[in-house]
Design a protein around this motif. Structure first.
Motif, mmCIF file in Angstrom:
data_model
loop_
_atom_site.group_PDB
_atom_site.id
_atom_site.type_symbol
_atom_site.label_atom_id
_atom_site.label_comp_id
_atom_site.label_asym_id
_atom_site.label_seq_id
_atom_site.Cartn_x
_atom_site.Cartn_y
_atom_site.Cartn_z
ATOM 1 N N ALA A 151 87.718 90.637 36.692
ATOM 2 C CA ALA A 151 87.476 89.939 35.432
ATOM 3 C C ALA A 151 88.703 89.188 34.941
ATOM 4 C CB ALA A 151 87.027 90.934 34.367
ATOM 5 N N ALA A 152 89.908 89.653 35.300
ATOM 6 C CA ALA A 152 91.142 88.993 34.854
ATOM 7 C C ALA A 152 91.256 87.585 35.413
ATOM 8 C CB ALA A 152 92.361 89.812 35.258
ATOM 9 N N PHE A 153 90.538 87.301 36.501
ATOM 10 C CA PHE A 153 90.616 85.981 37.139
ATOM 11 C C PHE A 153 89.396 85.112 36.822
ATOM 12 C CE2 PHE A 153 93.272 88.795 39.665
ATOM 13 C CZ PHE A 153 94.438 88.048 39.800
ATOM 14 N N THR A 154 88.618 85.505 35.827
ATOM 15 C CA THR A 154 87.458 84.712 35.412
ATOM 16 C C THR A 154 87.898 83.297 35.047
ATOM 17 O OG1 THR A 154 86.238 86.641 34.624
ATOM 18 C CG2 THR A 154 85.628 84.494 33.695
ATOM 19 N N GLN A 155 87.169 82.316 35.564
ATOM 20 C CA GLN A 155 87.523 80.907 35.365
ATOM 21 C C GLN A 155 86.554 80.240 34.381
ATOM 22 O OE1 GLN A 155 90.223 79.481 36.960
ATOM 23 N NE2 GLN A 155 90.643 81.474 37.876
ATOM 24 N N PHE A 156 87.074 79.263 33.654
ATOM 25 C CA PHE A 156 86.243 78.425 32.791
ATOM 26 C C PHE A 156 86.957 77.090 32.628
ATOM 27 C CE2 PHE A 156 89.021 81.060 30.248
ATOM 28 C CZ PHE A 156 89.599 80.177 29.350
ATOM 29 N N GLY A 157 86.181 76.033 32.388
ATOM 30 C CA GLY A 157 86.803 74.715 32.268
ATOM 31 C C GLY A 157 85.788 73.614 32.083
ATOM 32 N N SER A 158 86.166 72.412 32.462
ATOM 33 C CA SER A 158 85.354 71.212 32.248
ATOM 34 C C SER A 158 84.632 70.799 33.526
ATOM 35 C CB SER A 158 86.241 70.052 31.773
ATOM 36 O OG SER A 158 86.942 70.408 30.604
ATOM 37 N N VAL A 159 83.561 70.044 33.337
ATOM 38 C CA VAL A 159 82.781 69.536 34.467
ATOM 39 C C VAL A 159 82.855 68.010 34.467
ATOM 40 C CG1 VAL A 159 80.518 69.452 35.581
ATOM 41 C CG2 VAL A 159 81.236 71.517 34.323
ATOM 42 N N SER A 160 83.325 67.456 35.563
ATOM 43 C CA SER A 160 83.411 65.999 35.714
ATOM 44 C C SER A 160 82.284 65.530 36.626
ATOM 45 C CB SER A 160 84.781 65.631 36.315
ATOM 46 O OG SER A 160 84.857 64.245 36.567
ATOM 47 N N VAL A 161 81.607 64.448 36.213
ATOM 48 C CA VAL A 161 80.490 63.915 37.009
ATOM 49 C C VAL A 161 80.652 62.400 37.101
ATOM 50 C CG1 VAL A 161 78.000 63.925 37.371
ATOM 51 C CG2 VAL A 161 79.061 65.750 36.021
ATOM 52 N N PRO A 162 81.560 61.914 37.949
ATOM 53 C CA PRO A 162 81.746 60.466 38.082
ATOM 54 C C PRO A 162 80.638 59.853 38.922
ATOM 55 C CG PRO A 162 83.199 61.614 39.590
ATOM 56 C CD PRO A 162 82.513 62.674 38.785
ATOM 57 N N ASN A 163 80.268 58.621 38.586
ATOM 58 C CA ASN A 163 79.220 57.930 39.349
ATOM 59 C C ASN A 163 79.695 57.546 40.740
ATOM 60 O OD1 ASN A 163 77.154 57.948 37.406
ATOM 61 N ND2 ASN A 163 78.090 56.237 36.328
ATOM 62 N N GLN A 164 81.005 57.258 40.873
ATOM 63 C CA GLN A 164 81.501 56.690 42.122
ATOM 64 C C GLN A 164 81.288 57.597 43.325
ATOM 65 O OE1 GLN A 164 83.012 56.732 39.264
ATOM 66 N NE2 GLN A 164 84.141 54.843 38.836
ATOM 67 N N SER A 165 81.642 58.884 43.201
ATOM 68 C CA SER A 165 81.587 59.761 44.372
ATOM 69 C C SER A 165 80.240 60.446 44.530
ATOM 70 C CB SER A 165 82.683 60.831 44.282
ATOM 71 O OG SER A 165 82.383 61.771 43.264
ATOM 72 N N GLY A 166 79.492 60.581 43.428
ATOM 73 C CA GLY A 166 78.227 61.290 43.516
ATOM 74 C C GLY A 166 78.389 62.788 43.625
ATOM 75 N N HIS A 167 79.604 63.298 43.333
ATOM 76 C CA HIS A 167 79.859 64.731 43.411
ATOM 77 C C HIS A 167 80.158 65.290 42.023
ATOM 78 C CE1 HIS A 167 79.948 64.027 47.690
ATOM 79 N NE2 HIS A 167 80.067 65.315 47.910
ATOM 80 N N ILE A 168 80.181 66.603 41.939
ATOM 81 C CA ILE A 168 80.416 67.313 40.685
ATOM 82 C C ILE A 168 81.706 68.108 40.829
ATOM 83 C CG2 ILE A 168 79.480 69.060 39.121
ATOM 84 C CD1 ILE A 168 76.681 68.191 40.325
ATOM 85 N N TYR A 169 82.564 67.988 39.819
ATOM 86 C CA TYR A 169 83.876 68.634 39.867
ATOM 87 C C TYR A 169 83.965 69.663 38.740
ATOM 88 C CZ TYR A 169 85.033 64.523 42.702
ATOM 89 O OH TYR A 169 85.044 63.543 43.656
ATOM 90 N N LEU A 170 84.215 70.914 39.097
ATOM 91 C CA LEU A 170 84.443 71.968 38.112
ATOM 92 C C LEU A 170 85.949 72.223 38.087
ATOM 93 C CD1 LEU A 170 81.412 72.262 38.976
ATOM 94 C CD2 LEU A 170 81.612 74.669 38.363
ATOM 95 N N VAL A 171 86.567 71.888 36.969
ATOM 96 C CA VAL A 171 88.030 71.865 36.897
ATOM 97 C C VAL A 171 88.540 72.913 35.920
ATOM 98 C CG1 VAL A 171 90.067 70.432 36.495
ATOM 99 C CG2 VAL A 171 87.949 69.379 37.334
ATOM 100 N N THR A 172 89.403 73.786 36.415
ATOM 101 C CA THR A 172 90.126 74.728 35.565
ATOM 102 C C THR A 172 91.567 74.262 35.473
ATOM 103 O OG1 THR A 172 88.759 76.608 36.242
ATOM 104 C CG2 THR A 172 90.908 77.108 35.304
ATOM 105 N N ASN A 173 92.081 74.165 34.252
ATOM 106 C CA ASN A 173 93.480 73.782 34.028
ATOM 107 C C ASN A 173 94.079 74.759 33.036
ATOM 108 O OD1 ASN A 173 95.958 72.674 33.468
ATOM 109 N ND2 ASN A 173 95.178 70.773 32.596
ATOM 110 N N ARG A 174 94.927 75.640 33.513
ATOM 111 C CA ARG A 174 95.586 76.603 32.643
ATOM 112 C C ARG A 174 97.079 76.366 32.689
ATOM 113 N NH1 ARG A 174 91.616 76.349 31.233
ATOM 114 N NH2 ARG A 174 89.832 77.730 31.167
ATOM 115 N N HIS A 175 97.596 75.718 31.640
ATOM 116 C CA HIS A 175 99.036 75.447 31.541
ATOM 117 C C HIS A 175 99.541 74.657 32.747
ATOM 118 C CE1 HIS A 175 98.831 78.254 28.225
ATOM 119 N NE2 HIS A 175 98.401 79.194 29.035
ATOM 120 N N GLY A 176 98.713 73.709 33.219
ATOM 121 C CA GLY A 176 99.114 72.865 34.338
ATOM 122 C C GLY A 176 98.764 73.428 35.704
ATOM 123 N N GLN A 177 98.240 74.643 35.747
ATOM 124 C CA GLN A 177 97.821 75.232 37.031
ATOM 125 C C GLN A 177 96.327 74.991 37.204
ATOM 126 O OE1 GLN A 177 99.411 79.102 38.347
ATOM 127 N NE2 GLN A 177 97.287 79.770 38.568
#
Length: 258
Positions: A151-177
């Motif tokens: 549970a200490a490594f549970t991730q949460f963040g933003s979802v990027s959905v650009p039209n160009q690549s047609g892919h979905i990006y789940l991005v976690t950014n914690r203090h630059g990591q």
């Protein structure tokens, strides 16, 4: 319709012109008589206008502008355009997430069984829950994991959905990591397959980059399912392994040899 050259300017305009003329006379150390001569107007007219006893006319102002080579009439201010409404109020994600609208990505929202390999045991997998939902305040999709053994490594963040690549990006950014998941768009069954890139804990506190296949399966289609560490012999092992293998077998992602 043209404006008469003898039209008198407003009191406010006349005061502003008088102040500018007096400033120019002082700066240039120029006499009022010299200015009247250069502008081809009477000294009496100039004195009365500068003293505020009579307004400037358009003709007098134009002649003074020519004599001083300085604009004296302020242009009408351009009408102020109302600011564009913020993207958030329109239900549109920020540009760095793809400028998507909520209706355009509503089909991604939901709860998913998430499966990835164990980093320490080639024959084991980890299964947990990922919720993807719309965040009104941030005006974008967010994801959050749960049901993780670690549970200490549970991730949460933003979802990027650009039209160009047609892919979905789940991005976690914690203090630059960063931790990043790149998934193909959902299949007709709503499943998403892709690659997870993160850091693996080695001996002590040492961390090394690692990449692995990952699968997202809509929970509503799974019925009863297990979370946690899944090993060979468990009820769901074969089913989970078949999902994970689809990532490279179809292929939704490719791992290149070094």
């Amino acid at each position: 319709m043209s404006i008469s050259s003898e039209a008198e300017l407003s009191e406010e305009q006349s005061r502003a012109i008088a102040a500018t003329v007096r400033e120019e006379l002082a700066r240039r150390r120029m006499s009022r008589q010299r200015l009247a001569d250069d502008a081809k107007i009477s000294i009496s007219t100039l004195e009365k206008a500068l003293a505020g006893r009579r307004p400037f006319t358009l003709a007098t102002t134009i002649r003074l502008e020519q004599a001083l080579s300085v604009p004296l009439r302020t242009r009408k201010a351009e009408p102020i355009q109302p600011p564009s409404p913020p993207l958030a109020s329109l239900g549109v994600a920020p540009g760095d997430l793809g400028y998507y609208s909520r209706p355009a990505v509503a089909w991604i929202e939901g709860e998913y069984l998430t499966i990835r390999p164990s980093f320490g045991d080639a024959n084991a997998m980890y299964a947990y829950r990922t919720l993807i939902s719309w965040d009104e305040e941030g005006s974008c999709l967010r994801f959050r994991e749960s049901e993780r053994m670690d549970a200490a490594f549970t991730q949460f963040g933003s979802v990027s959905v650009p039209n160009q690549s047609g892919h979905i990006y789940l991005v976690t950014n914690r203090h630059g990591q960063y931790r990043l998941i790149i998934a193909a768009r959902p299949t007709i069954a709503g499943e998403m397959y892709g690659i997870l890139t993160t850091l693996q804990v080695e001996r002590g506190s040492q961390l090394i980059p690692v990449a692995a296949p990952i699968a997202f399966i809509p929970l509503q289609s799974m019925g009863e399912c297990a979370f946690g560490r899944i090993v060979e012999g468990d009820r769901d092992y074969a089913r989970y392994r078949s999902f994970l293998k689809r990532t490279t077998n179809e292929p939704f992602a490719r791992f290149l040899p070094g």
